[in-house]
Every structure is written in C-alpha cells, then in structure tokens.
Design an enzyme around this catalytic site. Structure first.
Site, short mmCIF file in Angstrom:
data_model
loop_
_atom_site.label_atom_id
_atom_site.label_comp_id
_atom_site.label_asym_id
_atom_site.label_seq_id
_atom_site.Cartn_x
_atom_site.Cartn_y
_atom_site.Cartn_z
NE ARG A 220 -13.17 -14.59 -0.50
CZ ARG A 220 -13.39 -13.43 -1.14
NH1 ARG A 220 -13.13 -13.32 -2.43
NH2 ARG A 220 -13.87 -12.39 -0.51
CG ASP B 98 -10.19 -5.05 -6.64
OD1 ASP B 98 -11.14 -5.77 -7.01
OD2 ASP B 98 -9.97 -3.91 -7.10
N GLY C 211 -2.55 -1.63 -8.38
CA GLY C 211 -3.54 -2.43 -7.65
C GLY C 211 -4.98 -2.05 -7.94
CG HIS D 52 -7.87 -1.27 -4.31
ND1 HIS D 52 -7.27 -0.19 -3.72
CD2 HIS D 52 -6.93 -2.23 -4.37
CE1 HIS D 52 -6.02 -0.50 -3.42
NE2 HIS D 52 -5.78 -1.72 -3.79
CG ASP E 79 -1.24 2.24 5.98
OD1 ASP E 79 -1.38 2.06 7.21
OD2 ASP E 79 -1.17 3.38 5.49
CG HIS F 167 -2.07 -0.92 1.08
ND1 HIS F 167 -2.61 -1.60 2.14
CD2 HIS F 167 -2.79 -1.30 0.00
CE1 HIS F 167 -3.63 -2.34 1.71
NE2 HIS F 167 -3.74 -2.18 0.41
CG ASP G 48 -4.56 -5.48 -5.61
OD1 ASP G 48 -3.32 -5.44 -5.51
OD2 ASP G 48 -5.31 -4.65 -5.08
#
Length: 126
Positions: free
Chosen positions: A101, A95, A60, A92, A85, A12, A65
């Site tokens: 996951r 995402d 991202g 997002h 962060d 991030h 991502d």
C-alpha cells in the site's frame, strides 16, 4: 550532493534463492546502488554478492517490512522488488499488504515477481 539510488529487496522464504540469483545476475547494474533488504534476504544477497552495498534490516515478520515501509514514506527508497510466494501462507500478511500500500501511495515502482523485476531494473538502471 545527490544521494545514491536505493532499491528495497525482499523475498519470501521460497523465493530467497531466486533473489540471490537475481542479484548475482545483475551485480554490475547494482554496484553503486544502495540496497536495503529484510534480514535473511539481505544476508543471502550479501553472501552471493559481497561487494554490493546491502543494509540488512530486521526480518520481515519482526518489523523489517515496516522498516522498509518507513523508508518509502520518507522518500529514501526509489524501487521495491518483493518476490512473493503466492502458494505459501503469510502469517504477517497484514505487514506485507501495508508495505505494498505504501509503495502504491508514494508511487514507488514495485515488482512482485522475477519477470517484472527484470523489466523494472532494466528500465531504471539499464
């Protein structure tokens, strides 16, 4: 023919300096490893360590991502280091959660902070 190990690196905004420093400290270990990274993070790593094999994907929020998620799903990523962060809002966020996951579903080692990233890298490439 065996493929080179592949590590996905994402950070991030407030963690990009930390990721560039991390790559610099571990440049010897990361030499010979294929690195895939989201756009800006990949650029910062490449600036800090020009000799590393860094493939920059999209930013991202613009799909990077998800590109890394696809690489996880196709078995091309061996490890994910995602410096998050937790004190900054993530527009997002969906995402980001999907990426985490996928790493969980496909049993990919994942670090979300520097302390875990250090341990993960040492155990995998030490």
């Amino acid at each position: 023919m065996t493929r080179a190990r592949c590590i996905a690196l994402i950070a991030h905004d407030q963690k990009k300096d930390d990721m560039a420093d991390f790559a610099g400290r571990h440049q010897a270990q990361l030499t010979g490893v294929r690195i895939v990274a989201t756009g800006t993070t990949g650029g910062r790593i490449k600036d800090a360590c020009p000799d590393l094999d860094v493939t920059r994907l999209k930013s991202g929020p613009l799909g990077g991502d998800q590109q890394i998620g696809a690489l996880i799903a196709t078995g091309e990523v061996d490890m994910l280091i995602f410096l998050v962060d937790p004190l900054t809002s993530m527009p997002h966020d969906v995402d980001v959660k999907a990426l985490m996951r996928l790493a969980t579903v496909y049993d990919i080692p994942m670090a979300l902070n520097l302390a875990t990233a250090e341990i993960l890298l040492a155990s995998a490439l030490g």
